[in-house]
Scaffold this active site. Structure first.
Site, PDB file in Angstrom:
ATOM      1  N   LYS A 116       0.813  -1.085   0.165  1.00 47.89           N
ATOM      2  CA  LYS A 116      -0.014   0.021   0.033  1.00 47.89           C
ATOM      3  C   LYS A 116       0.830   1.349  -0.102  1.00 47.89           C
ATOM      4  CE  LYS A 116      -1.761   1.631   3.936  1.00 47.89           C
ATOM      5  NZ  LYS A 116      -1.232   2.853   4.193  1.00 47.89           N
ATOM      6  N   ASN A 117       1.791   1.145   0.954  1.00 50.61           N
ATOM      7  CA  ASN A 117       2.565   2.747   1.232  1.00 50.61           C
ATOM      8  C   ASN A 117       3.675   2.889  -0.248  1.00 50.61           C
ATOM      9  OD1 ASN A 117       1.242   3.025   3.523  1.00 50.61           O
ATOM     10  ND2 ASN A 117       3.184   2.506   4.774  1.00 50.61           N
TER      11      ASN A 117
ATOM     12  N   CYS B  66      -5.090  12.902  13.427  1.00 46.23           N
ATOM     13  CA  CYS B  66      -5.417  11.239  13.277  1.00 46.23           C
ATOM     14  C   CYS B  66      -5.018  10.696  14.596  1.00 46.23           C
ATOM     15  CB  CYS B  66      -4.227  10.959  12.513  1.00 46.23           C
ATOM     16  SG  CYS B  66      -2.663  10.633  13.085  1.00 46.23           S
TER      17      CYS B  66
HETATM   18  C1  UD1 Z   1       4.783   6.753   6.513  1.00 44.04           C
HETATM   19  C2  UD1 Z   1       4.071   5.544   6.458  1.00 44.04           C
HETATM   20  C3  UD1 Z   1       3.597   5.099   7.867  1.00 44.04           C
HETATM   21  C4  UD1 Z   1       4.886   4.836   8.578  1.00 44.04           C
HETATM   22  C5  UD1 Z   1       5.549   6.121   8.580  1.00 44.04           C
HETATM   23  C6  UD1 Z   1       7.053   5.861   9.263  1.00 44.04           C
HETATM   24  C7  UD1 Z   1       2.905   6.245   4.215  1.00 44.04           C
HETATM   25  C8  UD1 Z   1       1.361   6.217   3.533  1.00 44.04           C
HETATM   26  N1  UD1 Z   1       2.934   6.068   5.386  1.00 44.04           N
HETATM   27  O1  UD1 Z   1       4.239   7.653   7.046  1.00 44.04           O
HETATM   28  O2  UD1 Z   1       2.949   3.847   7.547  1.00 44.04           O
HETATM   29  O3  UD1 Z   1       4.262   4.719   9.846  1.00 44.04           O
HETATM   30  O4  UD1 Z   1       6.223   6.511   7.307  1.00 44.04           O
HETATM   31  O5  UD1 Z   1       7.594   5.031   8.635  1.00 44.04           O
HETATM   32  O6  UD1 Z   1       3.622   5.755   3.591  1.00 44.04           O
HETATM   33  N2  UD1 Z   1       7.699  14.398  10.579  1.00 44.04           N
HETATM   34  C9  UD1 Z   1       7.723  16.026  10.779  1.00 44.04           C
HETATM   35  N3  UD1 Z   1       7.320  16.905   9.855  1.00 44.04           N
HETATM   36  C10 UD1 Z   1       6.691  16.417   8.371  1.00 44.04           C
HETATM   37  C11 UD1 Z   1       6.645  14.872   8.300  1.00 44.04           C
HETATM   38  C12 UD1 Z   1       7.158  14.399   9.307  1.00 44.04           C
HETATM   39  O7  UD1 Z   1       8.288  16.372  11.749  1.00 44.04           O
HETATM   40  O8  UD1 Z   1       6.577  17.358   7.878  1.00 44.04           O
HETATM   41  C13 UD1 Z   1       7.915  13.596  11.538  1.00 44.04           C
HETATM   42  C14 UD1 Z   1       6.905  12.970  12.042  1.00 44.04           C
HETATM   43  O9  UD1 Z   1       6.230  13.234  13.088  1.00 44.04           O
HETATM   44  C15 UD1 Z   1       7.599  11.567  12.554  1.00 44.04           C
HETATM   45  C16 UD1 Z   1       8.659  11.468  11.420  1.00 44.04           C
HETATM   46  O10 UD1 Z   1       8.844  12.612  10.611  1.00 44.04           O
HETATM   47  O11 UD1 Z   1       7.994  11.568  13.603  1.00 44.04           O
HETATM   48  C17 UD1 Z   1       8.367  10.517  10.365  1.00 44.04           C
HETATM   49  O12 UD1 Z   1       7.332  10.441   9.827  1.00 44.04           O
HETATM   50  P1  UD1 Z   1       7.147  10.279   8.166  1.00 44.04           P
HETATM   51  O13 UD1 Z   1       8.160   9.348   7.568  1.00 44.04           O
HETATM   52  O14 UD1 Z   1       6.830  11.361   7.315  1.00 44.04           O
HETATM   53  O15 UD1 Z   1       5.626   9.430   8.171  1.00 44.04           O
HETATM   54  P2  UD1 Z   1       4.552   9.234   6.896  1.00 44.04           P
HETATM   55  O16 UD1 Z   1       5.343   9.593   5.626  1.00 44.04           O
HETATM   56  O17 UD1 Z   1       3.361  10.219   7.270  1.00 44.04           O
END
Ligand code: UD1
Length: 422
Positions: free
Chosen positions: A22-23, A118
């Protein structure tokens, strides 16, 4: 609303095919919008999140054909004419925010709803926005929407992700491959989903250096072409079934269609429990040990232990002989499964971002509530080793991310029924 009724306790034996990821699929779907012609994506799972994203893509005017029997998705961006992703769709799935990078990257304008809250912890998108601004894209916020504008090519520059983020890396890639003269992402995510997206974009015609490393440099091209590609297998679904395979003595699961290399440090950790893990090409066999050893884990970015498997691991550790800890360093508040597991008889305590687990506790059936995708599947794992019957309520979360879960479990001997909660 549906629930699962699960009668646990029988050892599971047999073969489960792993579905497409999915991801990893969602970024490829967004990338299809960047092409000048249709793309054909194979091995796309039939999951609620995929259907939701199909609808997001249809709203902007692209033609989407999902040949479900073939798990093949065809996306033709030729008639895109509406550059917005509305709140009622984005709120259903955060990854809809990828529309921001795709639309501004190709069409120079995007209006996309902020994803909003969320079920677990803060999940900001500040890095997506700051990265685009650093690239030279004009970003403004208006009534809960992000408006991104960049009619012409932008200069680019360098942006450092702190922390490393999968979503931000994907969005910045989508925004830059057609738009930024030269843009470098430092501390970029190296997750297999990101590597697959980079390889895919390069096949479409993009110029990206540093693929698979934490420094990606993108140089804009004028046009990308639609291509045919096959999506990676789902490493989180695979890890979930490997955990199930190790959890209860007598269980032996063979998992087919896998990419074992994408498991990072997970396989080593699973072997430390005493589980036998045999890898033969794209097939993995897991045999549960007679007695499961307690093994503590800490989630990290790839290739560390994935946060998307921590709830399942903690659930398995309720069946280990001794004490263990599960610490999530990626998300600090992803433990909504703990009170539900406690209802089944498990002994877990949350302290900050760590769960302390005391095993081995017998689990006994009860009614439990799904709270998010990975928490829900953990309750199914617990139910499968629990005595008597467990009802897992609100399984719509599971339908977001596990293809044909009950069918797959039934083929290996589980007693699991989907029934209407009413
Ligand atoms: C993706 C996955 C999710 C998984 C996560 C971590 C998808 C659709 N989802 O989520 O299943 O749990 O990776 O492997 O692929 N952060 C910030 N600012 C931002 C973006 C992120 O501070 O703008 C932080 C988040 O709070 C978190 C970390 O970065 O602590 C990693 O998050 P991120 O890798 O972005 O997760 P997602 O892409 O949302």
């Amino acid at each position: 609303m549906d629930k699962f009724v699960i009668k646990g306790g029988s050892p599971l034996k047999g073969t489960i095919p792993i579905s497409g990821s999915k991801n990893a699929a969602l970024p490829l779907m967004a990338a299809s919008l960047l092409g000048s012609s249709a793309s054909t994506l194979k091995n796309i799972p039939r999951l609620k999140d995929i259907y939701t994203f199909n609808n997001v893509i249809r709203v902007v005017g692209a033609q989407v054909t999902f040949e479900e029997d073939e798990n093949t998705l065809i996306i033709d961006p030729e008639n895109v004419n509406y550059l917005e992703a509305p709140y009622d769709l984005v709120r259903k799935m955060r990854a809809s925010f990828y529309m921001l990078g795709a639309l501004v990257g190709k069409y120079g304008y995007a209006k996309v709803s902020l994803p909003g809250g969320c079920a677990w912890g803060p999940r900001p998108v500040d890095l997506h926005l700051k990265g685009m601004e650093a690239m030279g894209i004009d970003i403004s916020l208006e009534k809960g929407y992000v408006i991104a504008k960049a009619p012409d090519k932008v200069e680019g520059g360098t942006f450092r992700l702190e922390p490393s983020s999968v979503g931000a890396t994907v969005n910045l890639l989508l925004a830059s491959v057609l738009k930024a003269k030269e843009f470098t992402i430092e501390n970029a995510a190296k997750e297999p989903d990101v590597v697959q997206l980079c390889d895919h974009l390069v096949k479409m015609g993009a110029k990206i250096d540093g693929i698979g490393t934490d420094t990606l440099t993108i140089r804009a091209v004028d046009q990308l072409t639609g291509i045919e590609a096959s999506n990676d297998p789902d490493r989180i679904e695979l890890g979930t079934f490997m955990i199930l395979g190790a959890m209860a003595p007598g269980t032996e699961l063979t998992l087919t269609g896998c990419n074992p290399e994408q498991l990072g440090s997970f396989t080593k950790k699973l072997r430390e429990t005493g589980a036998v893990v045999e890898i033969d090409g794209t097939t993995i066999e897991v045999i549960a040990p007679k007695s499961l050893k307690p093994v503590s884990i800490k989630t990290q970015i790839y290739p560390g232990f994935p946060t998307d498997l921590q709830a399942q691991w903690a659930t398995m550790m309720t069946q280990a002989d001794g004490e263990s800890k599960v610490t999530d360093t990626v998300y600090f508040d992803r433990f909504s499964y703990v009170p539900e597991l406690t209802r089944l008889g498990a002994d877990l305590d949350v302290e900050k971002n760590t769960v302390h687990i005391s095993g081995k506790t017998p689990l006994t059936g009860a009614s439990v509530m799904s709270t998010d995708l990975r928490a829900s599947v953990s309750l199914v794992l617990a139910a499968l080793v629990a005595e008597n019957t467990t009802e897992v309520l609100r399984i719509y979360h599971l339908d977001r991310g596990y293809e044909s879960l009950e069918t797959k479990l039934r083929t290996v001997g589980a007693t699991i029924e989907r029934v209407d909660e009413e």
